[in-house]
Write a protein that holds these residues in place. Sequence first.
Motif, PDB file in Angstrom:
ATOM      1  N   VAL A 392       0.957  -0.772  -0.214  1.00 63.10           N
ATOM      2  CA  VAL A 392      -0.225   0.371   0.083  1.00 63.10           C
ATOM      3  C   VAL A 392       1.324   1.643   0.345  1.00 63.10           C
ATOM      4  O   VAL A 392       1.897   0.956   0.402  1.00 63.10           O
ATOM      5  CB  VAL A 392      -0.803  -0.215   1.460  1.00 63.10           C
ATOM      6  N   VAL A 393       0.577   2.383  -0.618  1.00 63.37           N
ATOM      7  CA  VAL A 393       0.937   3.449  -0.851  1.00 63.37           C
ATOM      8  C   VAL A 393       1.126   4.458  -0.161  1.00 63.37           C
ATOM      9  O   VAL A 393      -0.293   5.246  -0.489  1.00 63.37           O
ATOM     10  CB  VAL A 393       1.558   3.524  -2.538  1.00 63.37           C
ATOM     11  N   MET A 394       1.721   5.380   0.761  1.00 62.25           N
ATOM     12  CA  MET A 394       1.363   5.936   0.854  1.00 62.25           C
ATOM     13  C   MET A 394       1.541   7.327  -0.044  1.00 62.25           C
ATOM     14  O   MET A 394       1.905   7.888  -0.224  1.00 62.25           O
ATOM     15  CB  MET A 394       1.607   6.279   2.362  1.00 62.25           C
ATOM     16  N   LYS A 395       0.551   8.282  -0.017  1.00 66.53           N
ATOM     17  CA  LYS A 395       0.960   9.963  -0.707  1.00 66.53           C
ATOM     18  C   LYS A 395       2.688  10.789  -0.101  1.00 66.53           C
ATOM     19  O   LYS A 395       1.775  11.211   1.019  1.00 66.53           O
ATOM     20  CB  LYS A 395      -0.613  11.207  -0.426  1.00 66.53           C
ATOM     21  N   SER A 396       2.894  11.050  -0.934  1.00 69.34           N
ATOM     22  CA  SER A 396       3.853  12.114   0.079  1.00 69.34           C
ATOM     23  C   SER A 396       4.055  13.191   0.151  1.00 69.34           C
ATOM     24  O   SER A 396       4.457  13.551   0.678  1.00 69.34           O
ATOM     25  CB  SER A 396       5.266  11.615  -1.331  1.00 69.34           C
ATOM     26  N   GLU A 397       2.612  13.617  -0.414  1.00 66.40           N
ATOM     27  CA  GLU A 397       2.304  14.930  -0.662  1.00 66.40           C
ATOM     28  C   GLU A 397       1.269  15.179   0.738  1.00 66.40           C
ATOM     29  O   GLU A 397       0.958  16.596   1.075  1.00 66.40           O
ATOM     30  CB  GLU A 397       1.840  15.285  -1.199  1.00 66.40           C
ATOM     31  N   SER A 398       1.029  14.368   1.345  1.00 64.13           N
ATOM     32  CA  SER A 398      -0.092  15.162   2.748  1.00 64.13           C
ATOM     33  C   SER A 398       0.592  15.970   3.271  1.00 64.13           C
ATOM     34  O   SER A 398       1.950  15.148   3.402  1.00 64.13           O
ATOM     35  CB  SER A 398      -0.219  13.302   2.794  1.00 64.13           C
ATOM     36  N   PRO A 399       0.472  16.881   3.739  1.00 61.04           N
ATOM     37  CA  PRO A 399       1.632  17.549   4.308  1.00 61.04           C
ATOM     38  C   PRO A 399       1.997  16.772   5.500  1.00 61.04           C
ATOM     39  O   PRO A 399       3.693  17.046   6.028  1.00 61.04           O
ATOM     40  CB  PRO A 399       0.319  19.180   5.183  1.00 61.04           C
ATOM     41  N   LEU A 400       1.243  16.266   6.456  1.00 60.78           N
ATOM     42  CA  LEU A 400       2.139  16.054   7.753  1.00 60.78           C
ATOM     43  C   LEU A 400       3.048  14.488   7.356  1.00 60.78           C
ATOM     44  O   LEU A 400       3.545  14.463   8.415  1.00 60.78           O
ATOM     45  CB  LEU A 400       0.825  14.801   8.828  1.00 60.78           C
ATOM     46  N   ILE A 401       2.979  13.863   5.827  1.00 65.37           N
ATOM     47  CA  ILE A 401       4.056  13.063   4.964  1.00 65.37           C
ATOM     48  C   ILE A 401       5.081  13.444   5.427  1.00 65.37           C
ATOM     49  O   ILE A 401       6.021  13.435   4.892  1.00 65.37           O
ATOM     50  CB  ILE A 401       3.205  11.658   4.474  1.00 65.37           C
ATOM     51  N   THR A 402       4.562  14.522   3.825  1.00 63.79           N
ATOM     52  CA  THR A 402       5.376  15.123   3.265  1.00 63.79           C
ATOM     53  C   THR A 402       7.254  16.159   4.053  1.00 63.79           C
ATOM     54  O   THR A 402       8.195  15.905   4.018  1.00 63.79           O
ATOM     55  CB  THR A 402       4.797  16.258   1.970  1.00 63.79           C
ATOM     56  N   THR A 403       6.074  16.684   5.338  1.00 64.47           N
ATOM     57  CA  THR A 403       7.401  17.218   6.566  1.00 64.47           C
ATOM     58  C   THR A 403       8.065  16.153   7.284  1.00 64.47           C
ATOM     59  O   THR A 403       8.701  16.545   8.381  1.00 64.47           O
ATOM     60  CB  THR A 403       6.099  18.519   6.904  1.00 64.47           C
TER      61      THR A 403
END
Length: 459
Positions: A392-403
């Motif tokens: 399963v691939v989590m979105k890298s652009e979600s703010p909490l994830i990308t930071t």
Amino acid sequence: MKAQKELYFKGLLQKEGWLENVRVDLDDEGKILNICPDIKHDTASGFAIPGFQNAHSHAFQYAMAGLAEYHRTGAAADDFWSWRTAMYDLALSISPEELESIATMLYAEMLRHGYTSVAEFHYLHHDPDGKPYSDLSEMGSRLIAAAKKTGIRITLVPMFYQTGGFGLPPTEKQRRFLSSSPDDYFKLLEATEKATTSYEGASSGIGLHSLRAGSTDAIKEICRTYKKDRPFHIHLSEQLKEIEDCFAYYGKRPVAWFSEQVALDSNFHLVHATHLDDSELKTIAGSGANVVICPSTEGNLGDGLFRFREYMDLKGNWSIGTDSHVGLNPLEELRILDYGQRLISHKRNTFVTPESGDSGLNAITMAWESGRTAMGASIESFFKKGEPFDAVVMKSESPLITTASTKYLCNTFLYSADVSDMEGTIVNGNWKVKSGNLPEQDNIQAYFKDTLLKLGTRK
Ligand SMILES: [Zn+2]
């Protein structure tokens, strides 16, 4: 061998931690040829973690999600047993086509939420009159067909169901579930194995519904003669009444009695195991057997809380399942499990081990390892050369994830993400879900809606 497909990710999780900027080379069957880190790519997808394993499902019960919440005022309190009456009424009305439709929608939803495999604990074997279908595995074949349509892997576990309680005959409402003897059951199992050949993502397991659903002789015979090359699933110690009845009949609690009939090992998947005494808890953990915890369903039914933190201290194995499907989000299942423990212990370290304080990574790893054994699959590595690529691939652009640095990624997923943070789900190297939906989502949904209207149970 030359790669047939290359997939690029910003990150890929292994048990040892994150690999960054990864290229995964796949062969024409979707198996991994190479995993190459430190290769940046402009169109790389987000962060890949191993696909979640749903170790306990009764597909048809999805059609009654939300129907058992209208409680009578002034009447005796509703509990598991009143829920079961509503479930039996639904079970008696479902045709093979309707089961396929419900399961197709359900498995599509599981994929959308990041599950790549499901163990289907199946007991709706016969026609509405209780007569076996000419193909003994007619209903099981419908579950496999549903899995094939959506692309989820399925381990079909037909279960042995013979009696209506300890020493009691079955009731009229249980007629679709029954095998008269272990021999009868082994014929059903044989038909199931044959049915699994229609889909490369299908396998089979062996199952006893529960100790209350089989005679002593039959349970002993199945425990003596079952083929040990596949996972063995059983509901055990879910309800207090079941424990009282078991004690009255056998003079022992369920796990204590069952563990004297078989040599429990890592092949066994004990579903719920909610009410254990100290000795039973130690027996399970010490044997290497697995407990399948179904947090949303157990919470919904008011079963009780599994002694999780004590079980962790004994290094017990565990996985998650969605059971009646009132919840279909693996992240939520893990959170409910965690928060139940926090609320009764007043501590926050539910998933911590002596080796690691990374709650998210620990929870994902432990649930995945036991979940894989529930499917009869290998557990050596999340992603390994020669194994199919399921993620399963989590979105890298979600703010909490990308930071977040890689140190915080697993915990950001587990404690703050939901399905809107998922980029998609990959099985066997193919995107089955991308941008929130399956390609066939609209048709699957329309077919399911028609089925619900035909069943008429939601009016
Ligand atoms: Zn169950």
